[in-house]
Scaffold this active site. Structure first.
Site, mmCIF file in Angstrom:
data_model
loop_
_atom_site.group_PDB
_atom_site.id
_atom_site.type_symbol
_atom_site.label_atom_id
_atom_site.label_comp_id
_atom_site.label_asym_id
_atom_site.label_seq_id
_atom_site.Cartn_x
_atom_site.Cartn_y
_atom_site.Cartn_z
ATOM 1 C CE1 TYR A 85 -3.960 2.158 0.896
ATOM 2 C CE2 TYR A 85 -2.567 3.019 2.659
ATOM 3 C CZ TYR A 85 -3.717 3.105 1.897
ATOM 4 O OH TYR A 85 -4.623 4.103 2.122
ATOM 5 C CE LYS A 117 -3.777 5.199 -1.007
ATOM 6 N NZ LYS A 117 -4.810 5.674 -1.951
ATOM 7 N N GLY A 166 5.346 56.824 -9.909
ATOM 8 C CA GLY A 166 6.723 56.927 -10.411
ATOM 9 C C GLY A 166 6.778 56.534 -11.880
HETATM 10 P P1 NAI Z 1 -13.678 3.157 1.699
HETATM 11 O O1 NAI Z 1 -13.421 1.709 1.664
HETATM 12 O O2 NAI Z 1 -14.796 3.642 2.526
HETATM 13 O O3 NAI Z 1 -13.884 3.712 0.233
HETATM 14 C C1 NAI Z 1 -13.205 3.196 -0.869
HETATM 15 C C2 NAI Z 1 -14.215 2.901 -1.959
HETATM 16 O O4 NAI Z 1 -13.533 2.505 -3.138
HETATM 17 C C3 NAI Z 1 -15.153 1.775 -1.618
HETATM 18 O O5 NAI Z 1 -16.490 2.234 -1.674
HETATM 19 C C4 NAI Z 1 -14.863 0.710 -2.627
HETATM 20 O O6 NAI Z 1 -16.006 -0.035 -3.020
HETATM 21 C C5 NAI Z 1 -14.300 1.490 -3.759
HETATM 22 N N1 NAI Z 1 -13.444 0.689 -4.626
HETATM 23 C C6 NAI Z 1 -12.519 -0.244 -4.266
HETATM 24 N N2 NAI Z 1 -11.948 -0.770 -5.361
HETATM 25 C C7 NAI Z 1 -12.503 -0.164 -6.435
HETATM 26 C C8 NAI Z 1 -12.298 -0.286 -7.832
HETATM 27 N N3 NAI Z 1 -11.413 -1.141 -8.338
HETATM 28 N N4 NAI Z 1 -13.047 0.484 -8.652
HETATM 29 C C9 NAI Z 1 -13.974 1.331 -8.152
HETATM 30 N N5 NAI Z 1 -14.206 1.480 -6.838
HETATM 31 C C10 NAI Z 1 -13.473 0.735 -5.975
HETATM 32 O O7 NAI Z 1 -12.313 3.858 2.155
HETATM 33 P P2 NAI Z 1 -11.918 5.371 2.460
HETATM 34 O O8 NAI Z 1 -11.302 5.404 3.777
HETATM 35 O O9 NAI Z 1 -13.013 6.275 2.167
HETATM 36 O O10 NAI Z 1 -10.746 5.556 1.434
HETATM 37 C C11 NAI Z 1 -10.766 6.413 0.302
HETATM 38 C C12 NAI Z 1 -9.360 6.620 -0.202
HETATM 39 O O11 NAI Z 1 -8.604 7.306 0.775
HETATM 40 C C13 NAI Z 1 -8.601 5.336 -0.491
HETATM 41 O O12 NAI Z 1 -7.799 5.527 -1.633
HETATM 42 C C14 NAI Z 1 -7.732 5.164 0.726
HETATM 43 O O13 NAI Z 1 -6.573 4.412 0.452
HETATM 44 C C15 NAI Z 1 -7.412 6.596 1.034
HETATM 45 N N6 NAI Z 1 -6.993 6.838 2.408
HETATM 46 C C16 NAI Z 1 -7.898 6.782 3.419
HETATM 47 C C17 NAI Z 1 -7.492 7.005 4.708
HETATM 48 C C18 NAI Z 1 -8.450 7.063 5.821
HETATM 49 O O14 NAI Z 1 -8.050 7.416 6.928
HETATM 50 N N7 NAI Z 1 -9.714 6.768 5.591
HETATM 51 C C19 NAI Z 1 -6.070 7.210 5.037
HETATM 52 C C20 NAI Z 1 -5.221 7.318 3.903
HETATM 53 C C21 NAI Z 1 -5.695 7.099 2.643
#
Ligand code: NAI
Length: 767
Positions: free
Chosen positions: A164, A168, A564
């Site tokens: 990851y 990232k 100026g």
């Molecule tokens: P989440 O799991 O709630 O949302 C991610 C969404 O992406 C899900 O709804 C999932 O169905 C969708 N998804 C997964 N694979 C997919 C694909 N191949 N095509 C289309 N959709 C797909 O997670 P969250 O926390 O909202 O994460 C959002 C982004 O933020 C991610 O990239 C995560 O790595 C990043 N992130 C989140 C952090 C956090 O604290 N929540 C920390 C650092 C990064």
């Protein structure tokens, strides 16, 4: 809160918007007028499964609030399909928020191929596929905003997240380059590292924290970075809990660990380790040029036997006063654009005192005049937009009180006569030759290709410490299309900001020159009107100091003062009238120092001394005798037979003009330059792959000389470069080090000597 940020007419794709952060972004875009493509594969957090529920629910929520949205259920790996959904539903794509993500955490030793590949496919490859599919649409419409979602795990590393973290941080590398490639198309790409409670984090965060770190504390940053008002590009931000911070690279001064003609040894590295890792006076390289420039400097210093030394020199002080040359020098202000028509040219001419009572002023005041021309000093107007827009305030290392800023000096040089409207020369030639019988579509194409706008690129050339204040040298190059139109150097004095231990002088400064020690050869006087400042400000300098009595009083003046640059315009047109028959094409450059203010209504007296093509000037207020412009001069183009100097025609070499200027400088300052440089430089200028001209700059013998053609003596260094690349370098568009590494600029002989040219030739040849 001021004017709300809305996204009316904009189409946004948010990937992985079925839940967590993505859902929050999609809802926020929806209520602010954007048409939203809600993409979500609807699988589990490890990348398994598939469902349309998640995306559908969010679309319903947006619609229920009165917004426009459609769902897309494809994986981000099928980027084209996502963009097609946007085009089919809304006809365009403006904003891509790459957010979809999964987790497959494992300690590194247990990470399987699948763990590695799936993570990379969704995060890195998925963002690549979606963004690439949108890219050409954004390029064509000259607008695009792209968000990459990185993670603190990528920036800092995190146990169990090798796959990851790698993906990232890969996204950050991708964003860095997209920011560079997209800039000229108004496509901006920024990266966020969010923290918020979601299904991805609920397994690693305590529930109370998960609950408190709401996704709605991240969305406002994503919306701002996606807005057309936001000029941020290539930034990286950590965001969460209602806090946002920006990250950048920091580099220690480091150590040169080898000496000329000696090997380089691991023992030296070991012995210098503490110094290599010491972040005292660390630098913050902002781009690859700054990185490469260090290496070129190192090569030079090893050559001059300065091995085992800190790099760069510690003379680059960091200021307690808030002025830090180290950070500020080389920083670019946001590019500014300026459009104008004949109206602005005429308004400017009136602003600097032209009047129909003088018959020969009519060519600057009447667009129907057969020689209708733009006054050369109008060249300052497009350039000042960069500063007026508050660009200076955003430069790192320039933290000072803007009310203490005085305009100290101004240099302006024209590379071609200013057009009477902000259109490029090509379009003018079409309209001036009246080729309006061209078929309509052709004309329209030409019009759209030349939007009638000048662009100005401003850069901090140097920052000086004058004790009582700091001086900022701001270089502004203004282009019409690709052609360099003019160069301005602003010398800005910040009262009370000195004493930070910086240098007092700079080889980048365009210097003032004292007038000859004799009575002036000519004197011309003009009375400014009571409304001179009120009229001049309409050309774009809206500072209330020049019109508002109470504002002037705050600045310590009895009444509003004249700009100026207005007196500067008066003085320049006096010279043009006296020595160039009001022929704007004879004007080459002007330099002035602003000494004292002038009050509207006072008379300006310009004293002139002719020395060849240089006219030294001094300007006084006639009523008081006070000198208001000093150390000033105007350089004119030679007019051998009374006719204006003709610029080289198409097919000729553009570099000729630059060498002509170099020759002039050698005539003026040759002896001094020989002392500093002591070397002979050969130049081979190529065109179409063949040598088109040879020049030799001899700064070793006597008072120096410039030779054109083959040289019988020995050169210390010979530089081969194409005419076009030479001009790119001279205009600051091509970095010489980069040109060298790209093989565009070949150097034979003592390569280190080429660095001395930069010192000597200043802005005419940055080599
Ligand atoms: P989440 O799991 O709630 O949302 C991610 C969404 O992406 C899900 O709804 C999932 O169905 C969708 N998804 C997964 N694979 C997919 C694909 N191949 N095509 C289309 N959709 C797909 O997670 P969250 O926390 O909202 O994460 C959002 C982004 O933020 C991610 O990239 C995560 O790595 C990043 N992130 C989140 C952090 C956090 O604290 N929540 C920390 C650092 C990064």
């Amino acid at each position: 809160m001021s004017v709300p940020l809305v996204f009316d007419g904009k189409v946004v794709i948010v990937t992985g918007a079925g839940g967590g952060l993505g859902r929050e972004y999609a809802l926020a875009f929806g209520v602010r007028g954007a048409s939203v493509v809600v993409n979500d594969l609807g699988g589990d957090i490890k990348g398994g499964g598939k469902s349309s529920n998640a995306a559908d629910k969010v679309v319903e929520e947006i619609k229920a609030k009165g917004g426009k949205a459609v769902a897309n259920y494809d994986s981000v790996e099928d980027g084209e399909k996502l963009i097609q959904t946007a085009l089919d539903a809304f006809g365009r794509i403006d904003i891509v928020v790459n957010n979809a993500g999964i987790l497959r955490d494992r300690s590194f030793g247990r990470t399987s191929d699948l763990d590695w590949d799936l993570i990379h496919r969704v995060h890195l490859r998925g963002s690549f596929m979606v963004t690439r599919a949108a890219w050409n649409h954004m390029k064509k419409q000259k607008f695009g905003r792209i968000i990459m979602t990185s993670s603190a795990a990528g920036i800092y590393g995190n146990f169990g997240q090798a796959n990851y973290s790698a993906a990232k941080l890969g996204l950050l590398g991708l964003a860095n380059t997209l920011a560079i490639e997209g800039q000229k198309y108004n496509i901006h790409c920024n990266t966020i590292a969010p923290t918020a409670g979601s299904r991805l984090t609920e397994t690693v965060m305590p529930p109370v924290l998960c609950e408190s770190l709401k996704a709605e504390y991240v969305a406002p940053l994503v919306l701002w970075l996606s807005h057309d008002q936001c000029q941020e590009n290539g930034g990286l931000f950590e965001v969460g809990a209602g806090w946002i911070g920006k990250l950048r690279w920091e580099r220690s001064q480091g150590r040169i660990v080898r000496k000329k003609n000696q090997g380089m040894f691991p023992e030296t590295v070991r012995d210098q380790w503490d110094n290599i890792c010491d972040f005292t006076n660390a630098t913050k390289p902002a781009n690859i040029n700054e990185s490469v420039a260090t290496l070129v400097e190192v090569l030079s210093r090893v050559e001059t036997d300065e091995g085992i030394a800190p790099n760069p020199t510690s003379a680059m002080a960091t200021a307690a006063s808030g002025i830090s040359p180290l950070e500020a020098v080389g920083q670019k202000l946001p590019e500014s654009t300026f459009s104008y028509s004949q109206t602005q040219c005429i308004l400017y001419a009136l602003g600097v005192g032209m009047s129909t009572k003088d018959d020969d002023h009519l060519k600057f005041l009447y667009e129907g005049h057969e020689d209708f021309s733009c006054l050369p000093t109008f060249g300052v107007i497009p350039s000042q937009a960069a500063m007026m827009d508050g660009g200076l305030g955003s430069v790192p290392g320039l933290n000072f009180d803007f009310t203490r800023l005085l305009h100290g000096e101004q240099y302006l040089e024209l590379f071609q006569p200013l057009p009477t409207s902000g259109m490029c020369a090509h379009y003018r030639s079409i309209s001036e030759n009246n080729i309006f019988c061209l078929q309509k579509p052709v004309i329209e194409n030409n019009l759209s290709a030349f939007a009638g706008t000048l662009t100005s690129q401003a850069r901090i050339a140097d920052v000086l410490d004058k004790g009582s204040g700091a001086v900022i040298l701001l270089d502004v190059h203004t282009y019409s299309g690709k052609e360099l139109l003019c160069y301005n150097q602003y010398s800005l004095f910040i009262v009370g900001a000195g004493g930070f231990g910086g240098k007092r002088t700079s080889d980048k400064a365009m210097s003032t020159v004292a007038h000859p020690n004799r009575s002036p050869d000519a004197v011309m006087t003009d009375t400014t009107t009571r409304d001179q400042a009120a009229l001049y400000r309409l050309s774009g300098d809206w500072n209330p100091l020049h019109i508002d009595p109470s504002f002037a009083a705050m600045g310590g003046f009895k009444s509003p003062i004249l700009h100026g640059l207005c007196s500067f315009g008066f003085a320049a047109r006096h010279v043009l009238k006296q020595y160039a028959n009001n022929d704007a094409s004879r004007f080459k450059s002007i330099k002035v120092r602003f000494v004292k203010p002038v009050l509207p209504g006072q008379s300006l007296q310009t004293e002139m001394w002719k020395e060849g093509n240089r006219i030294h000037i001094q300007c006084k207020v006639k009523e008081s005798g006070a000198v208001v412009l000093s150390g000033a001069y105007v350089d004119l183009h030679a007019a051998a037979d009374g006719s204006p100097q003709i610029l080289p025609e198409a097919g000729g070499l553009k570099s000729e003009l630059v060498f002509a200027e170099i020759g002039r400088r050698i005539k003026d300052l040759g002896a001094e330059m020989v002392k500093k440089v002591n070397a002979v430089f050969g130049w081979e200028i190529t065109k179409g792959g063949n040598t088109a001209a040879q020049w030799t700059i001899d700064l070793k013998t006597g008072a120096g000389a410039l030779h054109k053609g083959p040289y019988s003596g020995k050169t210390d260094v010979t530089i081969t470069v194409s005419d076009d690349d030479f001009m790119e370098v001279v205009q600051g568009k091509l970095n010489p080090q980069k040109a060298f590494f790209a093989g565009k600029l070949k150097v034979r002989g003592n390569i280190m000597l080429s660095q001395k040219l930069e010192v000597i030739l200043k802005d005419y040849a940055k080599l």
